[in-house]
Design a protein around this motif. Structure first.
Motif, PDB file in Angstrom:
ATOM      1  N   PRO A  75     -11.468  -8.454  -7.722  1.00  0.00           N
ATOM      2  CA  PRO A  75     -10.395  -7.601  -7.207  1.00  0.00           C
ATOM      3  C   PRO A  75      -9.011  -8.194  -7.497  1.00  0.00           C
ATOM      4  CG  PRO A  75     -12.116  -7.872  -5.570  1.00  0.00           C
ATOM      5  CD  PRO A  75     -12.411  -8.860  -6.667  1.00  0.00           C
ATOM      6  N   VAL A  76      -8.120  -7.341  -8.013  1.00  0.00           N
ATOM      7  CA  VAL A  76      -6.755  -7.741  -8.324  1.00  0.00           C
ATOM      8  C   VAL A  76      -5.798  -6.743  -7.689  1.00  0.00           C
ATOM      9  CG1 VAL A  76      -5.041  -8.123 -10.139  1.00  0.00           C
ATOM     10  CG2 VAL A  76      -7.412  -8.838 -10.504  1.00  0.00           C
ATOM     11  N   VAL A  77      -4.773  -7.246  -7.008  1.00  0.00           N
ATOM     12  CA  VAL A  77      -3.700  -6.424  -6.448  1.00  0.00           C
ATOM     13  C   VAL A  77      -2.434  -6.724  -7.241  1.00  0.00           C
ATOM     14  CG1 VAL A  77      -2.299  -5.918  -4.416  1.00  0.00           C
ATOM     15  CG2 VAL A  77      -4.745  -6.399  -4.148  1.00  0.00           C
ATOM     16  N   MET A  78      -1.857  -5.718  -7.891  1.00  0.00           N
ATOM     17  CA  MET A  78      -0.650  -5.903  -8.679  1.00  0.00           C
ATOM     18  C   MET A  78       0.573  -5.929  -7.766  1.00  0.00           C
ATOM     19  SD  MET A  78      -2.109  -6.075 -11.602  1.00  0.00           S
ATOM     20  CE  MET A  78      -0.659  -6.201 -12.679  1.00  0.00           C
ATOM     21  N   VAL A  79       1.554  -6.736  -8.143  1.00  0.00           N
ATOM     22  CA  VAL A  79       2.826  -6.798  -7.423  1.00  0.00           C
ATOM     23  C   VAL A  79       3.888  -6.321  -8.403  1.00  0.00           C
ATOM     24  CG1 VAL A  79       4.425  -8.245  -6.132  1.00  0.00           C
ATOM     25  CG2 VAL A  79       1.980  -8.740  -6.066  1.00  0.00           C
ATOM     26  N   SER A  80       4.458  -5.124  -8.147  1.00  0.00           N
ATOM     27  CA  SER A  80       5.293  -4.468  -9.141  1.00  0.00           C
ATOM     28  C   SER A  80       6.537  -3.862  -8.511  1.00  0.00           C
ATOM     29  CB  SER A  80       4.485  -3.371  -9.836  1.00  0.00           C
ATOM     30  OG  SER A  80       5.290  -2.575 -10.660  1.00  0.00           O
ATOM     31  N   TYR A 101      -1.830  -2.006  -5.535  1.00  0.00           N
ATOM     32  CA  TYR A 101      -0.530  -2.571  -5.892  1.00  0.00           C
ATOM     33  C   TYR A 101       0.361  -2.563  -4.660  1.00  0.00           C
ATOM     34  CZ  TYR A 101       0.341   2.418  -5.976  1.00  0.00           C
ATOM     35  OH  TYR A 101       0.383   3.744  -5.626  1.00  0.00           O
ATOM     36  N   VAL A 102       1.337  -3.437  -4.647  1.00  0.00           N
ATOM     37  CA  VAL A 102       2.372  -3.439  -3.614  1.00  0.00           C
ATOM     38  C   VAL A 102       3.719  -3.588  -4.299  1.00  0.00           C
ATOM     39  CG1 VAL A 102       0.934  -4.365  -1.755  1.00  0.00           C
ATOM     40  CG2 VAL A 102       2.151  -5.929  -3.263  1.00  0.00           C
ATOM     41  N   GLU A 103       4.756  -3.111  -3.624  1.00  0.00           N
ATOM     42  CA  GLU A 103       6.099  -3.208  -4.175  1.00  0.00           C
ATOM     43  C   GLU A 103       6.606  -4.645  -4.075  1.00  0.00           C
ATOM     44  OE1 GLU A 103      10.598  -1.354  -3.489  1.00  0.00           O
ATOM     45  OE2 GLU A 103       8.928  -0.756  -2.187  1.00  0.00           O
ATOM     46  N   LYS A 104       7.174  -5.139  -5.178  1.00  0.00           N
ATOM     47  CA  LYS A 104       7.749  -6.473  -5.160  1.00  0.00           C
ATOM     48  C   LYS A 104       9.093  -6.429  -4.453  1.00  0.00           C
ATOM     49  CE  LYS A 104       8.467 -10.542  -8.015  1.00  0.00           C
ATOM     50  NZ  LYS A 104       8.265 -11.144  -9.344  1.00  0.00           N
ATOM     51  N   PRO A 105       9.323  -7.325  -3.479  1.00  0.00           N
ATOM     52  CA  PRO A 105      10.599  -7.320  -2.771  1.00  0.00           C
ATOM     53  C   PRO A 105      11.748  -7.548  -3.738  1.00  0.00           C
ATOM     54  CG  PRO A 105       9.015  -8.743  -1.683  1.00  0.00           C
ATOM     55  CD  PRO A 105       8.430  -8.381  -3.011  1.00  0.00           C
ATOM     56  N   GLY A 106      12.808  -6.771  -3.562  1.00  0.00           N
ATOM     57  CA  GLY A 106      13.999  -6.973  -4.380  1.00  0.00           C
ATOM     58  C   GLY A 106      15.022  -7.798  -3.625  1.00  0.00           C
ATOM     59  N   GLY A 107      16.124  -8.161  -4.302  1.00  0.00           N
ATOM     60  CA  GLY A 107      17.186  -8.915  -3.651  1.00  0.00           C
ATOM     61  C   GLY A 107      16.714 -10.266  -3.178  1.00  0.00           C
ATOM     62  N   ILE A 113      10.685 -10.133   2.346  1.00  0.00           N
ATOM     63  CA  ILE A 113       9.243 -10.320   2.360  1.00  0.00           C
ATOM     64  C   ILE A 113       8.616  -9.722   3.612  1.00  0.00           C
ATOM     65  CG2 ILE A 113       9.200 -12.564   3.547  1.00  0.00           C
ATOM     66  CD1 ILE A 113       7.088 -11.640   0.481  1.00  0.00           C
ATOM     67  N   ASP A 114       9.352  -9.701   4.727  1.00  0.00           N
ATOM     68  CA  ASP A 114       8.816  -9.121   5.957  1.00  0.00           C
ATOM     69  C   ASP A 114       8.544  -7.630   5.805  1.00  0.00           C
ATOM     70  OD1 ASP A 114       8.702 -11.455   7.365  1.00  0.00           O
ATOM     71  OD2 ASP A 114      10.653 -11.210   8.345  1.00  0.00           O
ATOM     72  N   GLY A 115       9.299  -6.977   4.905  1.00  0.00           N
ATOM     73  CA  GLY A 115       9.134  -5.545   4.718  1.00  0.00           C
ATOM     74  C   GLY A 115       7.795  -5.168   4.118  1.00  0.00           C
ATOM     75  N   ILE A 116       7.159  -6.101   3.418  1.00  0.00           N
ATOM     76  CA  ILE A 116       5.858  -5.797   2.808  1.00  0.00           C
ATOM     77  C   ILE A 116       4.730  -6.616   3.434  1.00  0.00           C
ATOM     78  CG2 ILE A 116       6.936  -5.211   0.609  1.00  0.00           C
ATOM     79  CD1 ILE A 116       5.712  -7.907  -0.442  1.00  0.00           C
ATOM     80  N   ARG A 117       5.035  -7.366   4.493  1.00  0.00           N
ATOM     81  CA  ARG A 117       4.050  -8.272   5.087  1.00  0.00           C
ATOM     82  C   ARG A 117       2.762  -7.541   5.453  1.00  0.00           C
ATOM     83  NH1 ARG A 117       4.411 -13.206   7.643  1.00  0.00           N
ATOM     84  NH2 ARG A 117       6.683 -13.131   7.430  1.00  0.00           N
ATOM     85  N   ARG A 118       2.872  -6.496   6.280  1.00  0.00           N
ATOM     86  CA  ARG A 118       1.660  -5.801   6.739  1.00  0.00           C
ATOM     87  C   ARG A 118       0.932  -5.147   5.571  1.00  0.00           C
ATOM     88  NH1 ARG A 118       1.210  -0.498  10.756  1.00  0.00           N
ATOM     89  NH2 ARG A 118      -1.046  -0.254  10.537  1.00  0.00           N
ATOM     90  N   LYS A 123      -3.709  -4.727   2.218  1.00  0.00           N
ATOM     91  CA  LYS A 123      -4.268  -4.356   0.919  1.00  0.00           C
ATOM     92  C   LYS A 123      -5.102  -5.489   0.330  1.00  0.00           C
ATOM     93  CE  LYS A 123      -1.216  -0.606  -0.397  1.00  0.00           C
ATOM     94  NZ  LYS A 123      -0.368  -0.013  -1.453  1.00  0.00           N
ATOM     95  N   VAL A 124      -4.691  -6.723   0.544  1.00  0.00           N
ATOM     96  CA  VAL A 124      -5.484  -7.845   0.034  1.00  0.00           C
ATOM     97  C   VAL A 124      -6.798  -7.955   0.806  1.00  0.00           C
ATOM     98  CG1 VAL A 124      -5.563 -10.363  -0.196  1.00  0.00           C
ATOM     99  CG2 VAL A 124      -3.525  -9.111  -0.915  1.00  0.00           C
ATOM    100  N   ARG A 125      -6.768  -7.722   2.099  1.00  0.00           N
ATOM    101  CA  ARG A 125      -8.004  -7.756   2.889  1.00  0.00           C
ATOM    102  C   ARG A 125      -8.978  -6.675   2.430  1.00  0.00           C
ATOM    103  NH1 ARG A 125      -5.279  -8.980   8.819  1.00  0.00           N
ATOM    104  NH2 ARG A 125      -5.635 -11.244   8.797  1.00  0.00           N
ATOM    105  N   VAL A 126      -8.459  -5.492   2.149  1.00  0.00           N
ATOM    106  CA  VAL A 126      -9.316  -4.416   1.639  1.00  0.00           C
ATOM    107  C   VAL A 126      -9.839  -4.773   0.254  1.00  0.00           C
ATOM    108  CG1 VAL A 126      -9.328  -2.026   0.822  1.00  0.00           C
ATOM    109  CG2 VAL A 126      -8.273  -2.588   3.015  1.00  0.00           C
TER     110      VAL A 126
END
Length: 360
Positions: A75-80, A101-107, A113-118, A123-126
């Motif tokens: 399993p691979v989760v892309m960060v984009s 996939y998850v959105e890569k934090p900008g700025g 990073i807290d914005g994508i924490r959950r 997604k990684v657990r799944v």
């Protein structure tokens, strides 16, 4: 305890992601600085799941993904980034076998990073429980990924005698790859339109519709406003909104509307199915529940079956994540349960007309 490999060329990003997952107490974590380093780490560490940055020096994420899926699938989760270019690359990664996939934090990474924490942790657990699928001719696909796709042959779809029937598809994690397995096998003269609620960000759905349109005999488009439903067409609900069926002046339309904040996933499968059931009798609807986590759409499809509709649940054999179809089966809502490769023929069989032109 599952092993997680974090692959990113930013030392700061690696540090923050490592801390994020180690704080859960649920993962053994290592990091890699680029694709080449990741392949070496995979051989030595044998991770259960990998998070993979798209843009990296020496070996980018797409090439690295191709090597992983060809030699040691996992399993691979892309960060984009959620840009048009990032969406296209991420969709290619989904087709090559990435689970999500998850959105890569900008700025400032430390602030965002807290914005994508959950989302990242969920997604990684799944993904740990997901089943990666090796694509045929994978390395060749990676090498030619920048070339234009050859459009599928088309022929005019029927425009008369439509019986107001509709196919509804709900799908989430693992959906892009699964839809690219199903839709190209459907003919241009399919007598009912198809409307799809794929859980996906708004930046992705337009690019996804364009990608599918290149490989399908059916015309595929993103729903951006009220659109008359027409046989021989596939409608992809716009991301970060909901897609619904409406009737105006006696004609069925598909439309995109603001998402219902009381629901967790969007476009909402549940809302799509219920809206269609409000305008069409059960025997004029076919609903398909594909791979994905959670239960979105299961209750609505189960009700549809009880009202005379027909439903398909993707089987555990092919589902990347068996959550959504498993819930439909659990609720007694599946008319049939099939692997993805068998779904096109089932739809064609159900929708085929008799010689007298009667309803399928």
């Amino acid at each position: 305890m599952p092993k997680l490999l974090i692959v990113d060329d930013s030392a700061l990003m690696r540090k923050h992601l490592r801390t994020l997952f180690e704080e859960t107490g649920s993962f053994e974590v290592r990091t890699a600085r680029n694709g080449r380093d990741a392949l070496e780490q995979i051989d030595a560490f044998e991770p259960d799941v990998v998070t993979l940055d798209v843009n990296m020096p020496e070996m980018d994420g797409l090439t690295c993904l191709g090597e992983i899926m060809a030699s040691a699938p996992r399993p691979v989760v892309m960060v984009s980034s959620l840009t048009s270019e990032g969406a296209a690359v991420t969709l290619e990664a989904m087709q090559l076998g990435a689970v999500d996939y998850v959105e890569k934090p900008g700025g400032t990474v430390s602030l965002n990073i807290d914005g994508i924490r959950r989302e990242m942790i969920d997604k990684v657990r799944v993904a740990v429980r997901a089943k990666p699928r090796r694509a045929h001719g994978l390395l060749d696909r990676v090498r030619r990924s920048g070339r234009a796709a050859v459009p599928a042959p088309r022929r005019a779809a029927p425009r008369v005698g439509w019986s107001d029937g509709l196919v509804l598809i709900g799908v989430s994690t693992g959906g892009p790859r699964t839809l690219e397995e199903i839709l190209p096998d459907l003919p241009a003269d399919l007598p009912w339109p198809i409307v799809i609620a794929q859980h996906m960000p708004r930046a992705f759905t337009g690019a996804f519709a364009q990608r599918l349109d290149k490989v399908c005999a059916l015309d595929v488009s993103e729903v951006v406003g009220p659109t008359p439903l027409t046989p021989g067409r596939v409608y992809i609900g716009r991301g970060d909104a909901d897609v619904v069926i409406e009737r105006r002046l006696g004609r069925l339309l598909v439309n995109t509307i603001p998402s219902d904040t009381s629901l967790r996933w969007h476009p909402s499968v549940d809302r799509l199915v219920r809206s269609a059931s409000g305008h069409l009798p059960g025997d004029s609807l076919v609903a398909v529940q594909l791979t994905g986590m959670g239960d979105d759409g299961a209750a609505a499809m189960a009700e549809l079956r009880r009202s005379g509709g027909r439903t398909i649940a993707e089987s555990e054999e092919s589902a990347v994540v068996f959550g959504m179809p498993a819930e439909l089966i659990k609720q007694g809502g599946a008319t049939v349960t099939l692997p993805a490769r068998s779904i096109p023929n089932q739809l064609i069989s159900w929708l085929s007309r008799g010689s007298d032109g009667s309803r399928p």
